[in-house]
Enzyme design. Structure first.
Site, mmCIF file in Angstrom:
data_model
loop_
_atom_site.group_PDB
_atom_site.id
_atom_site.type_symbol
_atom_site.label_atom_id
_atom_site.label_comp_id
_atom_site.label_asym_id
_atom_site.label_seq_id
_atom_site.Cartn_x
_atom_site.Cartn_y
_atom_site.Cartn_z
ATOM 1 C CG HIS A 70 -78.844 28.088 -21.351
ATOM 2 N ND1 HIS A 70 -78.430 28.222 -22.650
ATOM 3 C CD2 HIS A 70 -77.804 27.557 -20.674
ATOM 4 C CE1 HIS A 70 -77.188 27.777 -22.760
ATOM 5 N NE2 HIS A 70 -76.781 27.370 -21.576
ATOM 6 C CG ASP A 100 -83.964 24.527 -21.644
ATOM 7 O OD1 ASP A 100 -83.605 23.350 -21.440
ATOM 8 O OD2 ASP A 100 -83.179 25.488 -21.623
ATOM 9 C CD GLN A 129 -78.939 21.955 -16.133
ATOM 10 O OE1 GLN A 129 -78.744 21.072 -15.296
ATOM 11 N NE2 GLN A 129 -77.985 22.377 -16.930
ATOM 12 C CE LYS A 142 -76.761 21.061 -20.506
ATOM 13 N NZ LYS A 142 -75.695 21.843 -19.866
ATOM 14 C CB CYS A 198 -75.429 30.298 -20.899
ATOM 15 S SG CYS A 198 -73.882 29.737 -21.583
HETATM 16 N N1 PMP Z 1 -80.780 25.067 -21.407
HETATM 17 C C1 PMP Z 1 -80.309 24.831 -20.173
HETATM 18 C C2 PMP Z 1 -81.199 25.046 -18.990
HETATM 19 C C3 PMP Z 1 -78.987 24.405 -20.042
HETATM 20 O O1 PMP Z 1 -78.497 24.176 -18.823
HETATM 21 C C4 PMP Z 1 -78.189 24.209 -21.185
HETATM 22 C C5 PMP Z 1 -76.737 23.783 -21.078
HETATM 23 N N2 PMP Z 1 -75.974 24.530 -20.168
HETATM 24 C C6 PMP Z 1 -78.743 24.470 -22.431
HETATM 25 C C7 PMP Z 1 -80.042 24.883 -22.505
HETATM 26 C C8 PMP Z 1 -77.983 24.298 -23.689
HETATM 27 O O2 PMP Z 1 -77.712 22.945 -23.890
HETATM 28 P P1 PMP Z 1 -76.745 22.486 -25.076
HETATM 29 O O3 PMP Z 1 -75.525 23.357 -24.953
HETATM 30 O O4 PMP Z 1 -76.470 21.053 -24.755
HETATM 31 O O5 PMP Z 1 -77.473 22.683 -26.340
#
Ligand code: PMP
Length: 408
Positions: free
Chosen positions: A124, A201, A204, A227, A366
């Site tokens: 991401h 990270d 997910q 999430k 993203c």
């Molecule tokens: N990493 C991953 C794999 C994500 O799916 C997301 C959210 N789409 C993020 C980071 C960022 O999370 P946040 O916007 O809640 O900080």
């Protein structure tokens, strides 16, 4: 027994009763944000009704109650992740802020020009851009771990990339764009064998599987509350106490000091508070604890088994659609399905299917470098949560076929 009481689960989510454009809502955008069970909504409301006060400044009953609940939530996260101690959990706004904390605290204190940070191609943007910013500021080098045509990390290439100058490996546990589950325990072993640390990270992963940071033996683990059936604006960073203790603060302010003086400088608070400058998201942190309780009430193994069944069902149905290509066909996947369809733009599919009450995600998720690797600018993404039903999956596939009939 992994049988799920689906009706009971759905009852916990008031939003699932609503309609969109006169149709029952079919919510398949859970990888972006999961919906919120009543227990979490009540936790937030209970805080403001009964004990709203600033924390750690004590001296009155409400402040003590709020502090105890906030620190209780930290301990709740510790046990959920199987961290060794509560002080290994730092509250952040979410995954993004947790990664920026590591980059700006650990990174600035430990990285020299020419040092290397390995970042997987399937990250991401929140696990790419902080490292690029650091590369500009410090002259470190960002190197990319490649991905094969199934959306699986190339572990041989990863091992080749690990070298003398590698200081940190950055990888997601589960890809938000593909659903791929990455072998982070194995990657951690390889990183450590080269004297490098690993940052995972987990945004997910935590919604879909049991995460044990000691068993994985990772150094940093980041996630977001919104999430995992919790509120927005809260998340956390796990790191071993010895690692956190050696890290300098990255934001200055109240709550993170033990003494401030113009003459003799400032002494910082102990971990984890050293990394929590300012008034934190207290009710959100407490409600995140309630969300983890909710997950445990269902049982993470039961939840995972149901999602895997739904994933297989949805994949099989989608594969029956002419001209549809699933992007991300790793053998080990979480309940995320990205796809493109010949002769129809993802954006158009997303807009039209919303008219039929179905919420899916369209775009680059993203993860632009990853999508470029697959030669696409956008995909449609259906991501399933424990409250989704086979009937919803069937209705989604039917709606998709109607939409494709209009577009092709
Ligand atoms: N990493 C991953 C794999 C994500 O799916 C997301 C959210 N789409 C993020 C980071 C960022 O999370 P946040 O916007 O809640 O900080």
């Amino acid at each position: 027994d992994l049988t799920l009481d689906l009706a009971a689960v759905r009852q916990d989510f008031p939003i699932l009763e609503r309609e969109v454009h006169g149709k029952p809502l079919i919510y398949l955008d859970n990888a972006a944000t999961s919906q919120t069970p009543t227990a979490v909504i009540e936790s937030l409301s209970d805080y403001y009704r009964r004990y709203n006060a600033n924390i750690h400044r004590g001296l009155h009953t409400l402040a003590d109650e709020a502090t105890a609940a906030y620190e209780g939530a930290r301990a709740r996260i510790q046990t959920h992740l199987n961290a060794f101690e509560p002080r290994e959990i730092v509250f952040t706004r979410g995954t993004t802020e947790a990664i920026n904390l590591v980059a700006n605290s650990w990174g600035r204190a430990n990285l020299q020009p020419g040092d290397e940070v390995l970042v997987s191609l399937m990250e991401h943007h929140s696990n790419i851009v902080p490292w690029q910013l650091l590369a500009q500021a410090l002259g470190i080098v960002v190197r990319v771990i490649p991905v094969d045509e199934r959306g699986v990390l190339d572990l041989a290439a990863y091992r080749d990339l690990l070298g003398e100058r590698t200081r940190l490996v950055c990888v997601n546990h589960v890809s938000n764009a593909l659903g791929t589950v990455n072998p982070v325990a194995e990657m951690a072993r390889d990183a450590h064998a080269h004297g490098a640390l690993i940052l995972v990270d987990g945004a997910q992963a935590l919604p879909h599987q049991r995460v044990d940071v000691q068993a994985l033996d990772v150094d940093f683990y980041a996630f977001s509350g919104h999430k995992v059936y919790g509120p927005m604006g809260i998340g956390a960073l796990y790191a071993r106490a010895s690692l956190l203790e050696a890290m300098p603060p990255w934001q200055g302010g109240g709550e993170m000091i033990s003494r401030v003086s113009f003459d003799r400088g400032t002494e910082f608070a102990a971990i984890p508070h050293r990394f929590e400058a300012g008034t934190p998201a207290v009710p959100e942190a407490i409600a995140l604890g309630a969300a983890l309780d909710w997950i445990d009430g269902v049982g993470i193994e039961r939840l995972a088994a149901w999602e895997q069944w739904l994933l297989a069902h949805a994949t099989q149905k989608l594969e029956g659609i002419d001209g549809l290509r699933i992007i991300g066909t790793a053998p080990d996947k979480a309940s995320v399905i990205s796809f493109v369809v010949d002769g129809a733009h993802a954006q158009d599919i997303g807009l039209l299917i919303d008219q039929l009450g179905v919420a899916i995600r369209t775009g680059h998720h993203c993860a632009q470098p990853l999508l470029q690797h697959f030669g696409v600018e956008a995909t449609c993404r259906a991501s399933l949560a424990v409250y989704n039903t086979p009937e919803e999956v069937d209705a989604f596939v039917e709606a998709l076929q109607r939409v494709l009939g209009m577009l092709r």
